[in-house]
Scaffold this active site. Structure first.
Site, PDB file in Angstrom:
ATOM      1  CD  GLU A 183       7.485   0.206   9.843  1.00 36.25           C
ATOM      2  OE1 GLU A 183       6.394  -0.337   9.663  1.00 36.25           O
ATOM      3  OE2 GLU A 183       8.322  -0.207  10.689  1.00 36.25           O
ATOM      4  CD  GLU A 377       6.264  -2.816   6.255  1.00 34.93           C
ATOM      5  OE1 GLU A 377       5.896  -3.266   7.367  1.00 34.93           O
ATOM      6  OE2 GLU A 377       7.393  -2.347   6.040  1.00 34.93           O
TER       7      GLU A 377
END
Length: 479
Positions: A183, A377
């Protein structure tokens, strides 16, 4: 969906992070890392958003659940057997940097740490489960934070080089799929997580964050090149947190604002990773926000030559926003900002649920980059109840995942090249944002609780058999 939409060989599986489930924080020669000093409970979010965090533990005031996680370090065989029972084709995991280089700046790695991951990869291979390995998933060694100031310091590029090359050399016959930084685009919102430092002040946050990001861009590009040299068949991806940005209404001012927010959050880091250059809109943004990035000769060439092979991303929510917000509207949106979307419901933690947003995300990413995509995710954090008969009837999780997978199928029909899906927290673990056990994502329940009690015993939830069925049918049977 009854027709086959997902290609043969589609990579179904689950995702985790070492700092959230591995435990064994003081075993096997491992050093301390960032997560080890982040307290459990919602106090964590306050610290993440503040300046001047001192990176010290206060065990009289806080608990530190990441120290134990769910003890995958000692129970990995049991857990991997459960993943295999569900039919996983891929397992996304990360390596704890401080397990390989306890301080981060050593010349030689910790053999006990390397041997542990050898055992994990061998166990996965026993069940024909492909490892998908994140090199840095909020795992900055604490020594690199306290001694060097985290990723603000150029020296971390050198330390990451050594770390990545060590992994590629050791596991070249065991790991094909790699991700560099988790991320990465979330770093400007929470530099503590992604960049390993607490901003000196709110006024310096952007300057410090983008300097740290530049160092990570260089480190990532070097890692891609090293992986291709050492493991010619390797595939190296970037990892973004992705949230489509909707304008709150049809006011052109708000539409332009939403576009600019999407550019900065979703595409700046993606452009650097995929296109190998800073995007056209970056210069104006940097100028208007007094950001000056110090670069060394050759940095831009390195970034250009180290572009990724595929794009992976997390998707939990969309974001709705407007240029001018009232005091009441500020903070009413999701974790990453914005305002409340009246068309969407929210989770127990206030994260808005938007399955169609996943289809939008897939189309936006593929339309811009034309590279294979992997969702690494996606999931629902919720309170789970163990019934008197021992069952855990998490129909709400099944409903959430079903609708998101349906929208994935629609995106594939749209023409998106989607190669895999790993549901987040396939086994319950410690929440990254709040440090709680009670925010559960898994198909597998772990008897561990926010007050530290519990046996760590594993138990299948209702969603376990449902996801097994999804994998067996390659996504054709979602009911």
């Amino acid at each position: 969906m009854t027709e086959q939409v997902f290609k043969d060989g589609f990579l179904w599986g689950g995702a985790t992070a070492a700092n959230q489930f591995e435990g064994g924080y003081d075993e096997g020669g491992r050093g301390l890392n960032l997560a080890d000093v982040l307290p459990g409970g919602k106090e964590r979010l306050k610290l993440l958003a503040s300046s001047g965090f001192d990176f010290e533990m206060d065990t009289d005031k806080y608990t530190y659940p990441n120290h134990e996680g769910i003890d995958f370090y000692n129970r990995y065989k049991e857990d991997i057997a459960l993943f295999a029972e569900m039919g996983f084709k891929v397992f996304r995991m990360s390596i704890a940097w401080s397990r390989i280089f306890p301080k981060g700046d050593e010349q030689e790695p910790n053999e006990e740490g390397l041997a542990f991951y050898d055992r994990v990869f061998d166990e996965l291979a026993k069940y024909d489960i492909e490892p998908l390995v994140t090199i840095a998933h909020y795992e900055t060694p604490l020594h690199l934070i306290k001694e060097y100031g985290g990723w603000k310091n150029r020296k971390l590029v050198e330390f990451f080089d050594r770390y990545a090359e060590t992994l590629f050399t050791r596991y070249k016959d065991k790991v094909k799929y790699w991700l560099t930084f988790n991320e990465i685009n979330g770093a400007t919102h929470m530099p503590l997580f992604g960049l390993g430092f607490s901003p000196e002040s709110p006024e310096t946050r952007l300057q410090e964050s983008f300097q740290g990001l530049h160092h990570q861009f260089v480190a990532s590009a070097r890692a891609v090149q090293k992986a291709h040299d050492i493991i010619p068949e390797s595939q190296v991806g970037c990892m973004l947190i992705y949230a489509p940005v909707y304008a709150a209404d049809s006011n052109p001012v708000n539409i332009m604002h939403a576009r600019q927010e999407a550019d900065l959050f979703n595409f700046l880091c993606g452009d650097v990773h995929v296109r190998g250059e800073y995007p056209y809109f970056a210069e104006r943004y940097f100028n208007e926000n007094d950001v000056t990035i110090e670069m060394e000769d050759g940095d831009l060439e390195t970034i250009k030559n180290g572009t990724v092979d595929f794009i992976s991303f997390s998707y939990y929510m969309s974001r709705t926003d407007k240029k001018e917000k009232t005091a009441e509207e500020i903070g009413q949106g999701n974790l990453i900002g914005g305002v409340k979307n009246p068309f969407l419901k929210a989770s127990d933690w206030g994260w808005e649920i938007d399955p169609v947003g996943l289809r939008i995300a897939l189309n936006e990413l593929y339309g811009r980059y034309q590279l294979p995509l992997m969702i690494v995710e996606n999931g629902l954090g919720a309170y789970d109840k163990v019934e008197e008969d021992g069952s855990i009837n998490d129909d709400y999780r099944i409903d959430y995942l079903r609708e998101h997978i349906r929208e994935m199928g629609e995106a594939v029909k749209d023409g998106v090249d989607l190669i895999g899906y790993t549901s987040w927290g396939c086994i319950d673990l410690v929440s990254a944002s709040t440090g709680e056990y009670s925010k559960r994502y898994g198909f597998i329940y772990v008897d561990k609780h926010d007050d530290g009690s519990g046996t760590m015993d594993r138990k299948k939830k209702k969603s376990f058999d449902w996801y097994k069925q999804v994998i067996e049918s390659n996504g054709t049977d979602l009911d």
